[in-house]
Design a protein around this motif. Structure first.
Motif, short mmCIF file in Angstrom:
data_model
loop_
_atom_site.label_atom_id
_atom_site.label_comp_id
_atom_site.label_asym_id
_atom_site.label_seq_id
_atom_site.Cartn_x
_atom_site.Cartn_y
_atom_site.Cartn_z
N TYR A 23 0.87 -1.19 0.00
CA TYR A 23 0.00 0.00 0.00
C TYR A 23 0.90 1.24 0.00
O TYR A 23 1.76 1.40 0.87
N TYR A 40 1.81 4.86 0.73
CA TYR A 40 1.43 6.01 1.54
C TYR A 40 1.87 7.32 0.91
O TYR A 40 1.15 8.31 0.95
N THR A 59 5.79 2.80 1.67
CA THR A 59 4.65 1.88 1.71
C THR A 59 4.58 1.17 3.05
O THR A 59 5.44 1.37 3.92
N ASP A 60 3.58 0.30 3.16
CA ASP A 60 3.44 -0.49 4.39
C ASP A 60 4.36 -1.70 4.40
O ASP A 60 4.43 -2.42 5.40
N LYS A 61 5.07 -1.92 3.28
CA LYS A 61 5.99 -3.07 3.21
C LYS A 61 7.45 -2.64 3.01
O LYS A 61 8.30 -3.47 2.72
N GLU A 108 6.48 -0.41 7.98
CA GLU A 108 5.48 0.58 7.56
C GLU A 108 6.08 1.97 7.61
O GLU A 108 6.36 2.52 8.67
N ARG A 127 5.47 5.84 6.46
CA ARG A 127 4.43 6.76 6.03
C ARG A 127 4.93 7.87 5.11
O ARG A 127 4.18 8.38 4.27
N ASN A 176 9.15 6.30 9.87
CA ASN A 176 8.53 5.01 10.12
C ASN A 176 7.33 5.22 11.05
O ASN A 176 7.41 5.99 12.01
N HIS A 177 6.25 4.50 10.75
CA HIS A 177 5.00 4.76 11.47
C HIS A 177 5.14 4.55 12.97
O HIS A 177 4.63 5.35 13.77
#
Length: 1005
Positions: free
Chosen positions: A391, A393, A406-408, A434, A436, A450-451
């Motif tokens: 996904y 971001y 992305t989330d990966k 993840e 953002r 990083n989230h």
């Protein structure tokens, strides 16, 4: 950068990118919304702007809120409906014929009745009604067409074929030059108004042999260039030039489609096209490219299209089908929609992060698979995949290539492969995958957000970490806090958006992150929400924030400048996901209920939703490009918004009265005349509309009732107003409409309402009632006065009779006492005194006997009798008290008529109870004089007073009681009548006598 863009160019050359299929978003209206039937035959608009729909069961009128069906419930299907210049509605009704409908009451009047009982075939049916610009009404049956002149009430029949009873259903069309065309199943005819003749220009009856060919034509329309497009059923589409009568059939792509109607319009990208209605569905035809697309939503269901109406005022194409009415809003200025082709990527997919490339193309970060390269000039797409399904971001342009957060993980675009690859530095420095956001600052340092693990900075030359702050500072930032976005300001300051602790900036000189809530300049201020979703640059070094709760604008120093939030402002939704600022300083931000446009100067809010042309009300991606356009990402597509055009004020909707009911019954009268409300029908209900056919929440209303209240009352989106039990008066009702941006009409729609009073509230009834009431009151007052006078006279007479009775009772008693005195004189050898006393006594007896026969005596006679009585009492008590009279020598006084015993009781009481018990000198004083037409009489003694000699029962106390009764009766006639007994005291408060004062009205003889 050149390498990467050259690689993209090679990808374009190596194979075609995917093209999109055009699509239309349509609203669907059916019986569930109030229509009488889903089988729609025809549509039109009247002069006011109401939409009229002929269905298989009845005719209805639509104002954007309510479908109102005509009053005749027995109606059948309506194949045609049209309006004349005066506003009347003409309709073809199967069970009646040609009818005229009152647009106010919806009452139906038959003009030309269907008659199957005679031999005349031309009056059997009246179908497909059409009113031309000359107010001539055209209808057809299956043998001929007819023209009806309402002014003359004449009908003219025109045969279309020389073959008798040939089937020839027809429709009618008038072009911009006011030329009338008859489109029939056997050909195209032109009407010559000068000769009143029809001429076949195409078909088996054509005069020119080259034009004689079998055709079946249905319904016509005209485009902006003047070309007439006609549905040719099995023949596809007929393109006809009315000036030179040239024509061409365009059958390609419409084989076996049974084309009914054609209407020029534009698609969601603003490209011109023809909407083609067939018995199988709706198709999109691009004449310039000769491209045809069949809309699967229609063709998969086989929806039969019967008619189209272009509502140019509102930019709506109304499509009548056998499954209801479809509404296509084609006029969405400033909004372009771009769909992602089905073969570009596995759908559905969200466009989460648009990125503008240096060459003007775009990279669209997706919710899965990778990113799409979009070329706006050709509207083609190409996919670049990620190493893993992820996904996106945020997409950033870093070191001449796109970088996806992305989330990966973090992926960098390849220069030649067309794929993204993993960025090793990110996976090496963080355990969580993840990411953002990220950026490359002006010093060339690479920031990773990083989230869950916070921020780290990398030197891309060495791929080593740059430690700008102690580990404890980084841990403090990320502890119980999520990093959502980072941005570099114009001055190089790094801003960090977090959740739930708000906004920070990095103070590099002190190696720490500063929360703006801790700044003194923000004392008493707060962000619209502490959970931040997006962070973007604003103008003049400012920063823009979108939060759970609103949006904010922050100065370069961290001061909160502007805030919009759900508590103070009318936000459609509290979840604000993206934000940007246009060149005029207007703030644009997205929510789950569309895009909000906020003006910081006026604090006015406007809204963009799917009604205005957004692909959806919950956009994901957000990017303001260098041309001051906003690229908005949605599921399976994007919008391109022209910020300058959309920020202009929208047109304020006009206002029209849909219906007026008085106590549930429709009002049939001109609104220019006052509306009369009678006392028994004092209940008025108004329904109104803007007739722009927007959703109810997009229009606002307010009213003012002059004569009742001077203030304006806002109704919100409520389009109904009820007025009940208004007091009798003349009122002026002012109505205004506005849009959801707070713009209102300059001039109100006005109605005059006259509420008649009940007959009991009319002036003449009030005058009569007042006169009657006054008469009753006067009668009652006179009766009361007379009654009181009679009662007072009766009371006076009773008191006087009682006093006379008392007198008659007292005489024997007095005689007994006097004779005892004579006897006493004789027994004590005082004969001479006894004789003298007896002589005086005999005179008094004679006087008393004379007086007892009279109810009133002259005051002079009363005084003489009183003198004789006092003289006898003085004689009897051995002259123990002295007495004196002071009677004014006044004829009025002496001739006044009074009751005989009025003074006697008080004189007797003064002698017996005042003077006789006293030791020493005893005096009795009696005076009388006239004052203000009253006799003032005073009886005063110097006796022991009433305190030492309480009143005893006997004739004296009854005499005083009767005298008081007389004065009570006199007081009702004369308020100055008075009897007062005064106790006299010396300086030591010792009783020294009694004083009786009488104020007696004069009764003349």
């Amino acid at each position: 950068m050149r390498c990467f863009l050259f690689g993209l160019f090679l990808m374009t050359l190596s194979g075609p990118l995917c093209a999109q299929m055009p699509g239309l978003r349509l609203e669907h209206l059916t019986t569930r919304d109030g229509m009488p039937s889903n089988d729609v035959w025809c549509l039109t608009k009247d002069r006011q702007g109401f939409l009229w729909i002929g269905t298989g069961r009845s005719i209805c009128r639509y104002d954007g809120y309510t479908f109102r069906t005509v009053s005749d419930a027995t109606l059948g299907y309506s194949s045609g409906i049209s309006a004349d210049s005066a506003g009347s509605i003409y309709a073809s009704i199967s069970t009646k014929g040609l009818c005229r409908i009152n647009p106010g009451t919806l009452a139906v009047q038959t003009i030309l009745a269907n008659n199957y009982n005679d031999k005349d075939l031309t009056n059997n049916m009246h179908e497909r009604v059409f009113v031309d610009s000359f107010n001539q009404v055209w209808v057809c049956d299956y043998t001929a067409v007819k023209r009806y002149d309402p002014a003359r009430r004449k009908r003219r029949v025109y045969a279309l074929s020389s073959v008798e009873n040939r089937h020839q259903d027809a429709t009618f069309f008038e072009d911009r030059q006011h030329r009338l065309w008859v489109i029939s199943e056997i050909g195209l005819y032109a009407y010559d108004r000068q000769t009143d003749r029809l001429t076949c220009v195409l078909g088996q009856e054509a005069h020119q042999p080259a034009r004689r060919k079998p055709v079946r034509l249905e319904i016509a329309s005209q485009d902006a260039q003047g070309t007439i497009w006609i549905g040719a059923y099995d023949g596809g589409i007929l393109r006809f030039q009315p000036d030179d009568l040239s024509y061409v059939f365009l059958p390609g792509g419409f084989e076996n489609q049974h084309v009914i109607c054609v209407q020029e319009s534009v698609d969601e990208n603003g490209r011109k096209l023809l909407l083609v209605g067939t018995e199988k569905g709706i198709s999109l035809f691009y004449p310039e490219k000769n491209e045809v697309y069949h809309l699967p939503d229609f063709y998969n269901k086989g929806i039969h299209v019967r008619a189209m109406y272009d509502d140019k005022d509102n930019g709506i194409l109304w499509i009548g089908t056998r499954e209801g009415v479809f509404k296509y809003r084609y006029r969405n200025p400033g909004i372009q929609t771009v769909d992602i082709p089905e073969n570009a990527v596995n759908l559905p997919v969200e466009v989460t992060s648009p990125l503008q490339l240096p060459n003007g193309n775009y990279m669209l970060g997706l919710s899965h698979t990778g990113a799409l390269l979009w070329q706006p000039a050709t509207n083609r797409f190409g996919l670049q995949t990620y190493p893993v399904n992820a996904y996106t971001y945020r997409l950033r342009w870093i070191q001449n290539r796109p970088v996806a957060f992305t989330d990966k993980g973090v992926f960098a675009g390849g220069a030649t492969t067309g794929k993204f690859s993993v960025l090793p530095a990110a996976s090496r420095l963080f355990t969580a995958t993840e990411f953002r956001d990220g950026l490359l600052d002006r010093r060339g340092r690479f920031w990773l957000a990083n989230h869950t693990e916070g921020l780290k900075v990398v030197d891309l030359t060495t791929n080593g970490q740059i430690r700008l702050w102690p580990d404890s500072v980084g841990q403090q930032l990320s502890q119980n806090n999520y990093v959502k976005a980072i941005e570099e300001a114009a001055d190089g300051k790094i801003w960090v958006a977090t959740c739930p602790n708000g906004l920070y900036y990095f103070d590099e000189s002190r190696a720490r992150f500063v929360n703006i809530n801790d700044l003194p300049i923000n004392k008493g201020k707060s962000l619209s929400g502490m959970c931040l979703n997006a962070l973007q640059r604003g103008q003049n070094g400012s920063m823009l924030i979108a939060t759970w709760g609103g949006v904010n604008k922050i100065s370069a120093e961290g001061q909160i400048l502007v805030s919009f939030d759900y508590e103070r402002d009318k936000l459609y939704d509290t979840y604000c996901t993206n934000v940007c600022e246009d060149k005029q300083g207007t703030i644009w931000f997205s929510t789950n209920e569309g895009i909000h446009i906020a003006n910081p100067s006026t604090r006015a809010l406007k809204y963009l939703t799917t009604i205005e042309g957004l692909r959806s009300n919950y956009p994901v991606g957000f990017l303001k490009n260098t041309a001051d356009e906003l690229i908005v990402g949605h599921i399976n597509g994007i919008n391109v918004l022209n910020l300058s055009l959309l920020s202009k004020t929208k047109t304020v909707p006009r206002l029209a009265i849909s219906s007026i009911d008085i106590k549930g019954k429709p009002l049939d009268q001109s609104l220019n005349e006052p509306i009369e409300l009678h006392p028994d029908n004092n209940q008025l209900t108004l329904n109104f509309s803007t007739l722009n056919f927007e959703p109810p929440t997009r229009n606002q209303y307010k009213y003012q009732l002059e004569g009742f209240d001077t203030t304006w009352t806002r109704l919100g989106s409520q389009h109904t107003l009820s007025l009940t039990n208004l007091p009798p008066n003349t009122y002026r009702l002012n109505l205004k409409s506005g849009n959801n941006a707070g713009n209102w009409q300059d001039h109100a729609l006005q109605l005059t309402i006259h509420v008649k009073p009940h007959f009991t509230a009319t002036w003449w009834f009030r005058i009569l009632s007042g006169l009657l009431l006054a008469g009753v009151i006067i009668g009652l007052v006179r009766w009361r006065v007379n009654t009181l006078a009679e009662r007072n006279q009766l009371d006076l007479q009773i008191s006087e009779l009682k006093l006379r009775a008392l007198q008659s009772q007292m005489n024997p008693h007095f005689l007994f006492n006097s004779l005892n005195s004579v006897q006493n004189y004789l027994l004590t050898d005082r004969g001479i005194e006894g004789v003298r006393y007896l002589s005086k006594f005999s005179k008094l007896v004679r006087r008393i006997l004379e007086n007892s026969s009279h109810q009133y005596l002259r005051f002079e006679q009363i005084i003489e009798t009183l003198r004789m009585y006092i003289e006898i009492e003085s004689f009897r008590f051995n002259h123990e008290f002295s007495y004196s009279f002071d009677i004014a020598s006044d004829d009025v006084l002496l001739d006044a008529m009074l009751p005989p015993m009025l003074l006697q009781p008080y004189v007797e009481n003064a002698i017996w109870h005042g003077l006789m018990p006293k030791e020493g000198e005893k005096r009795l004083f009696i005076s009388a004089y006239i004052k203000q037409e009253h006799i003032v009489c005073i009886i005063q003694d110097n006796g022991v007073g009433r305190r030492l000699t309480p009143r005893k029962e006997g004739h004296i106390s009854r005499g005083q009681e009767m005298t008081k009764g007389i004065f009570d009766s006199l007081r009702r006639k004369d308020s100055l009548a008075r009897l007062e007994i005064i106790d006299l005291f010396d300086a030591e408060n010792t009783p020294v006598g009694t004083r009786v004062e009488m104020n007696i009205p004069i009764k003349k003889s």
